[in-house]
Design an enzyme around this catalytic site. Structure first.
Site, PDB file in Angstrom:
ATOM      1  N   CYS A 151       0.843  -1.196   0.000  1.00 40.70           N
ATOM      2  CA  CYS A 151       0.000   0.000   0.000  1.00 40.70           C
ATOM      3  C   CYS A 151       0.880   1.247   0.000  1.00 40.70           C
ATOM      4  O   CYS A 151       1.760   1.379   0.856  1.00 40.70           O
ATOM      5  CB  CYS A 151      -0.924   0.005   1.213  1.00 40.70           C
ATOM      6  SG  CYS A 151      -1.974   1.471   1.320  1.00 40.70           S
ATOM      7  N   CYS A 211      -1.202   5.681   7.014  1.00 40.13           N
ATOM      8  CA  CYS A 211      -2.557   5.239   7.356  1.00 40.13           C
ATOM      9  C   CYS A 211      -2.547   4.472   8.673  1.00 40.13           C
ATOM     10  O   CYS A 211      -1.661   3.658   8.923  1.00 40.13           O
ATOM     11  CB  CYS A 211      -3.100   4.357   6.234  1.00 40.13           C
ATOM     12  SG  CYS A 211      -4.741   3.698   6.541  1.00 40.13           S
ATOM     13  N   CYS A 261      -3.655  -0.240   9.057  1.00 41.61           N
ATOM     14  CA  CYS A 261      -2.784  -1.426   9.115  1.00 41.61           C
ATOM     15  C   CYS A 261      -1.508  -1.084   9.878  1.00 41.61           C
ATOM     16  O   CYS A 261      -0.891  -0.052   9.628  1.00 41.61           O
ATOM     17  CB  CYS A 261      -2.416  -1.902   7.713  1.00 41.61           C
ATOM     18  SG  CYS A 261      -3.804  -2.475   6.725  1.00 41.61           S
ATOM     19  N   CYS A 306      -7.928   0.357  -1.525  1.00 41.87           N
ATOM     20  CA  CYS A 306      -7.356  -0.210  -0.301  1.00 41.87           C
ATOM     21  C   CYS A 306      -7.008  -1.668  -0.562  1.00 41.87           C
ATOM     22  O   CYS A 306      -7.899  -2.472  -0.863  1.00 41.87           O
ATOM     23  CB  CYS A 306      -8.349  -0.095   0.858  1.00 41.87           C
ATOM     24  SG  CYS A 306      -7.757  -0.868   2.382  1.00 41.87           S
ATOM     25  N   TYR A 352     -24.398 -13.053  23.421  1.00 42.52           N
ATOM     26  CA  TYR A 352     -23.943 -12.056  22.450  1.00 42.52           C
ATOM     27  C   TYR A 352     -24.076 -12.624  21.033  1.00 42.52           C
ATOM     28  O   TYR A 352     -23.132 -12.621  20.247  1.00 42.52           O
ATOM     29  CB  TYR A 352     -22.494 -11.643  22.706  1.00 42.52           C
ATOM     30  CG  TYR A 352     -22.169 -11.256  24.131  1.00 42.52           C
ATOM     31  CD1 TYR A 352     -22.356  -9.958  24.576  1.00 42.52           C
ATOM     32  CD2 TYR A 352     -21.659 -12.191  25.033  1.00 42.52           C
ATOM     33  CE1 TYR A 352     -22.043  -9.592  25.880  1.00 42.52           C
ATOM     34  CE2 TYR A 352     -21.352 -11.836  26.335  1.00 42.52           C
ATOM     35  CZ  TYR A 352     -21.547 -10.540  26.755  1.00 42.52           C
ATOM     36  OH  TYR A 352     -21.236 -10.181  28.045  1.00 42.52           O
ATOM     37  N   ASP A 384     -19.437 -14.601  22.960  1.00 43.94           N
ATOM     38  CA  ASP A 384     -18.660 -13.848  21.975  1.00 43.94           C
ATOM     39  C   ASP A 384     -18.828 -12.361  22.276  1.00 43.94           C
ATOM     40  O   ASP A 384     -19.504 -11.635  21.552  1.00 43.94           O
ATOM     41  CB  ASP A 384     -19.160 -14.183  20.560  1.00 43.94           C
ATOM     42  CG  ASP A 384     -18.314 -13.537  19.473  1.00 43.94           C
ATOM     43  OD1 ASP A 384     -17.289 -12.907  19.807  1.00 43.94           O
ATOM     44  OD2 ASP A 384     -18.681 -13.656  18.285  1.00 43.94           O
ATOM     45  N   CYS A 442     -11.838 -11.247  20.628  1.00 46.18           N
ATOM     46  CA  CYS A 442     -10.959 -10.490  19.730  1.00 46.18           C
ATOM     47  C   CYS A 442      -9.920  -9.697  20.515  1.00 46.18           C
ATOM     48  O   CYS A 442      -9.224  -8.861  19.950  1.00 46.18           O
ATOM     49  CB  CYS A 442     -11.778  -9.559  18.835  1.00 46.18           C
ATOM     50  SG  CYS A 442     -12.723  -8.319  19.742  1.00 46.18           S
TER      51      CYS A 442
END
Length: 457
Positions: free
Chosen positions: A82, A88, A91, A170, A323, A387, A414
């Site tokens: 990229c 940016c 990432c 992107c 969830y 979750d 996560c």
């Protein structure tokens, strides 16, 4: 008032240092050790690099550095595909080779479980890699602003700022979304619509939302506005529909509050329909502009199968899916279980989950609107799947799970830090950690998803 004298050799803010990078922090920065023992976090650095960095901020036990030049490049450093990757903020790891990204994520999960969860030898498996480390995102949301010349810009925020880095395309998102990004930018420029100014809370256009069904190819475009009408928006939306064959809908979302939340509570369809359909593990799901759905469909499918395998439900057992969202885990769980009960506080998601069950002919799932801590005590729960959001489970939720005494708990997370914290509480409450399987849903970033399985001791 005379300041404290600086000791000879003391490190000062603004000073330049040359340091070897030895590790990666949980937030994605490279880690070095200063001569006075303090930890230095360096954005964009890779373990194995030697960098010359400016000390931009120093605290008592750590500091932050900015790379001035790479003295010696790590063998794991690659050229980021990229052109704006270094500016940016989306990432953090595009310049790290993918196998090393996976090793770093496994290490991140293991260290969180060791240091925050107190697990001596956590059973963390190697990370399941993405088949396509680029072009995998099925959803993108871009802030809209103006550049120094006053021209409209669409892109992502620069790291640690609200300055927008303009994007023409992107490389991380599905390439089929790139033409929509370009078309929306040109439309905004030619229509002359007002752009939202977050400082003064004025102007109309705030964000652009794009979605695609990886398997179906259906695309959806959403403009987010600050409550103001956009002149000519309906014919413009229809023109987009006529131009792009797989664009199934153009929507307008209204978000009138200050803050960083992307979407507001109201969405209306300008042209076509207000949803796309996606296929996951043999089930068909309807996904609206504001619906939560994992950003990589193929990896989300692996996640769903791992959860079903970890739950290991039988035809005599009831699974509670806490969830549950729109039912992406509930429906696959229903294949083996006697019944699945989904709990979700977001009312519209509950409505969508019920609709998805009907579309797929699933009759042994029911979905309840409310909080886990309020609803779980009244349910049969042979197996519990959770979750939660990044913050993890509230203490009341963990207590409700422990009081339900399920034979098995499958925890999807996560955030390795909150996962470690919550697993520690569940193990203290009588459960044994059987295994943790990380899955890479977020290549080129430091984020990692995990499926942890616990059994009652």
């Amino acid at each position: 008032m005379v300041g404290r004298p600086v000791e000879p050799g003391a490190l000062l803010q603004g000073q330049t240092v040359t340091v070897p990078i030895t590790a990666l922090a949980a937030g994605g920065d490279g880690i070095a050790r200063l001569t006075d023992g303090r930890v230095l976090f360096v954005a964009g650095a890779v373990p194995g690099d030697t960098v010359e960095a400016r000390l931009v901020h120093l605290k008592k036990d750590h500091g932050f550095g900015k790379i001035l030049q790479i003295v010696q490049a790590s063998p794991h450093r690659i050229e980021a595909p990229c052109p704006v990757a270094e500016r940016c903020g989306s990432c953090q790891w595009q310049w790290i080779d993918y196998p090393f990204q996976l090793e770093a994520k496994q290490r991140q999960v293991r260290e969180a479980l060791e240091h925050l969860g107190g697990f001596a030898e956590p059973p963390v498996e190697p990370v399941i890699a993405q088949p396509r480390p680029f072009g995998y995102r099925n959803k993108s949301t871009f802030p809209i602003g103006r550049d120094a010349r006053g021209e409209p810009v669409i892109g992502y925020y620069q790291k640690d700022s609200h300055r927008i880095v303009p994007l023409d395309a992107c490389p991380v998102q599905d390439s089929r979304l790139d033409p929509l990004l370009a078309a929306a930018r040109e439309l905004i420029r030619t229509q002359g619509w007002s752009i939202y100014d977050e400082k003064h809370h004025r102007g109309a256009l705030r964000h652009l939302g794009l979605r695609i069904g990886e398997r179906t190819g259906q695309r959806l475009l959403t403009f987010v506005v600050n409550g103001q009408t956009l002149s000519g928006i309906k014919p413009a939306a229809q023109a987009l529909m006529d131009r792009f064959a797989d664009l199934v809908g153009v929507c307008l979302n209204t978000h009138t509050e200050r803050g960083n939340t992307i979407f507001g509570p109201q969405t209306r369809c300008l042209a076509g329909q207000d949803f796309i359909e996606e296929v996951l593990d043999g089930f068909r799901f309807r996904i609206e502009p504001t619906t939560f759905f994992q950003i990589c469909t193929s990896q989300a499918e692996i996640l769903a199968r791992l959860v079903a395998r970890g739950a290991d439900a039988t035809a005599e057992q009831t699974v509670v899916d806490a969830y549950c969202g729109i039912g992406t885990l509930s429906l696959p769980l229903a294949r083996a279980a006697r019944a699945v009960v989904g709990i979700e506080s977001h009312v519209r998601s509950v409505e969508q989950a019920r609709q998805n069950a009907r579309i797929n002919g699933i009759e042994n799932c029911r979905f309840l609107a409310g909080t886990v801590e309020a609803l779980l005590p009244d349910l049969r729960a042979d197996i519990v799947v959770v979750d939660p959001p990044r913050k993890g489970c509230d203490p009341e939720v963990l207590e409700a799970i422990l009081h339900a005494v399920p034979m098995r708990v499958v925890y999807v997370s996560c955030n390795p830090a909150t996962l470690a914290r919550d697993l520690k509480r569940l193990v203290a409450g009588g459960y044994c950690l059987v295994g943790v399987q990380p899955v890479d849903l977020f290549a080129q970033t430091h984020h990692v998803e995990c499926v942890a399985t616990l059994e009652r001791s």
